[in-house]
Design an enzyme around this catalytic site. Structure first.
Site, short mmCIF file in Angstrom:
data_model
loop_
_atom_site.label_atom_id
_atom_site.label_comp_id
_atom_site.label_asym_id
_atom_site.label_seq_id
_atom_site.Cartn_x
_atom_site.Cartn_y
_atom_site.Cartn_z
N GLN A 37 -7.56 -18.07 137.53
CA GLN A 37 -6.28 -17.51 137.12
C GLN A 37 -5.36 -17.25 138.33
OE1 GLN A 37 -7.97 -14.20 135.02
NE2 GLN A 37 -9.21 -13.63 136.78
N GLU A 112 -18.32 -9.50 136.84
CA GLU A 112 -16.90 -9.91 136.87
C GLU A 112 -16.87 -11.38 137.29
OE1 GLU A 112 -13.46 -8.91 136.51
OE2 GLU A 112 -13.19 -10.93 137.29
N ASP A 161 -14.40 -4.74 129.68
CA ASP A 161 -13.04 -4.50 130.19
C ASP A 161 -12.45 -5.86 130.55
OD1 ASP A 161 -10.74 -3.61 131.39
OD2 ASP A 161 -11.72 -3.04 133.25
N SER A 163 -9.70 -9.25 130.17
CA SER A 163 -8.31 -9.61 129.95
C SER A 163 -8.14 -10.05 128.50
CB SER A 163 -7.90 -10.70 130.95
OG SER A 163 -9.02 -11.39 131.45
N ASP A 164 -6.94 -10.45 128.12
CA ASP A 164 -6.65 -10.80 126.73
C ASP A 164 -7.35 -12.11 126.32
OD1 ASP A 164 -4.99 -8.62 126.03
OD2 ASP A 164 -3.44 -9.44 127.33
N1 SAM Z 1 -7.28 -3.41 131.71
C1 SAM Z 1 -7.03 -4.77 131.61
C2 SAM Z 1 -6.28 -5.20 130.39
O1 SAM Z 1 -6.66 -4.89 129.29
O2 SAM Z 1 -5.25 -5.84 130.57
C3 SAM Z 1 -8.21 -5.59 131.93
C4 SAM Z 1 -8.37 -5.52 133.42
S1 SAM Z 1 -9.65 -6.33 134.19
C5 SAM Z 1 -8.83 -6.72 135.69
C6 SAM Z 1 -9.97 -7.84 133.33
C7 SAM Z 1 -10.98 -8.65 134.09
O3 SAM Z 1 -11.79 -9.41 133.20
C8 SAM Z 1 -10.37 -9.63 135.07
O4 SAM Z 1 -10.66 -9.25 136.38
C9 SAM Z 1 -11.00 -10.98 134.69
O5 SAM Z 1 -11.27 -11.79 135.80
C10 SAM Z 1 -12.25 -10.51 133.97
N2 SAM Z 1 -12.85 -11.51 133.08
C11 SAM Z 1 -12.20 -12.34 132.22
N3 SAM Z 1 -13.08 -13.14 131.59
C12 SAM Z 1 -14.33 -12.79 132.04
C13 SAM Z 1 -15.65 -13.26 131.77
N4 SAM Z 1 -15.86 -14.25 130.89
N5 SAM Z 1 -16.69 -12.67 132.40
C14 SAM Z 1 -16.48 -11.68 133.30
N6 SAM Z 1 -15.25 -11.20 133.62
C15 SAM Z 1 -14.18 -11.75 132.99
#
Ligand code: SAM
Length: 287
Positions: A37, A112, A161, A163-164
């Protein structure tokens, strides 16, 4: 950097057609493209530092505590003994920061996918990334979905936690993910997941809750106010393997001394219960 024009960052996305939230930019601090990303961190005029992934705001310094505290303490404070915790996602470190505060947690594992989010947060978002210094925490860089396949009956609470549901997080909203979550939990385990806004994402929330219901007997939706998220609100799916547990009543309550010591700015036991109170149009769709 076309998401920043005339000094303003605009959160344009197909996820919320026809609307967009903007923040005035003081200074861009970090911008890179990872394997997964676009990662952008900037200093905003009035909201402090901001993390955006693929142009979508993940957190702002002004209001991130609402999200981090609620997605963490709704499940942790409903579990009678949350010794072993797993965080999926959470690359900014904010959820790890909150998990560390719960006195019954002995061990926390975090998976992560994107080390660039972790490293840039350590450098530019230390108020959240301090979570990575928790002595309880072990951090793995990898895909949460794949990690879950290797782990059975290990965790009391799993916090997703993510992302969308677009890009690397898309699998984390599926029925097969909830099946893996169930397998990775110990008896009576609880999960929480980031679950969008009731104003824009109701069909997606309903679909994900139905995916979860195939494997969990007790599934609820809670909300909190986060002004920098679309619609100023965010939701949480919270589910327990214990069908008789009332998720709206916390079994663990922080004392006033603990609230002050840990600087809990949003979560308390009253807001825990209130978060599950929903307007009629949402109740009608989800229950
Ligand atoms: N609070 C935030 C929101 O709702 O917008 C979420 C924040 S956090 C930074 C989201 C994290 O999920 C990102 O760092 C992303 O890289 C991670 N992520 C996304 N897909 C993932 C996966 N399949 N396994 C592990 N981490 C993942």
């Amino acid at each position: 950097m076309d998401r920043i024009r005339n000094g303003w960052f605009s959160e344009l996305s197909e996820l919320w057609p026809g609307q967009c939230f903007s923040l005035e930019v003081k200074e861009v601090l970090y911008k890179d493209k990872s394997k997964y990303q676009d990662v952008l961190i900037f200093e905003s005029k009035n909201n402090g530092r901001v993390l955006a992934l693929d142009g979508i705001i993940q957190c702002t310094q002004k209001d991130e505590f609402s999200y981090q505290e609620m997605i963490t303490f709704l499940p942790l404070c409903s579990h009678p003994n949350p010794e072993n915790v797993l965080i999926v996602g959470g690359g900014d470190g904010g959820v790890a920061r909150e998990v560390d505060k719960h006195p019954l947690v002995k061990r926390c594992v975090q998976v992560e996918i994107d080390d660039k989010v972790v490293e840039s947060s350590k450098q530019y978002l230390p108020f959240m990334a301090k979570g990575f210094t928790s002595p309880k925490l072990t951090l793995h860089i990898g895909d949460g979905f794949e990690y879950m396949k290797q782990h059975t009956s290990e965790f009391d609470v799993i916090i997703t936690d993510s992302s969308d549901p677009i890009g690397p997080a898309v699998n984390l909203f599926t029925e097969s993910y909830y099946k893996l979550l169930k397998q990775a939990l110990r008896p009576n385990g609880i999960v929480s997941s980031q679950m969008g806004t009731m104003w824009t994402d109701l069909p997606q929330i309903k679909q994900t809750m139905n995916n979860c219901r195939k494997h969990f007997p007790n599934v609820r939706y809670a909300t909190s106010s986060v002004p920098s998220y679309p619609d100023g609100q965010i939701g949480y799916l919270v589910a327990s393997l214990d069908a008789s547990l009332d998720l709206t009543k916390p079994s663990f309550k922080f004392t006033q001394e603990q609230i002050t010591e840990h600087n809990l700015r949003y979560y308390n036991d009253e807001i825990h219960s209130a978060a599950y109170v929903l307007p009629n149009f949402v109740k009608k769709e989800l229950y």
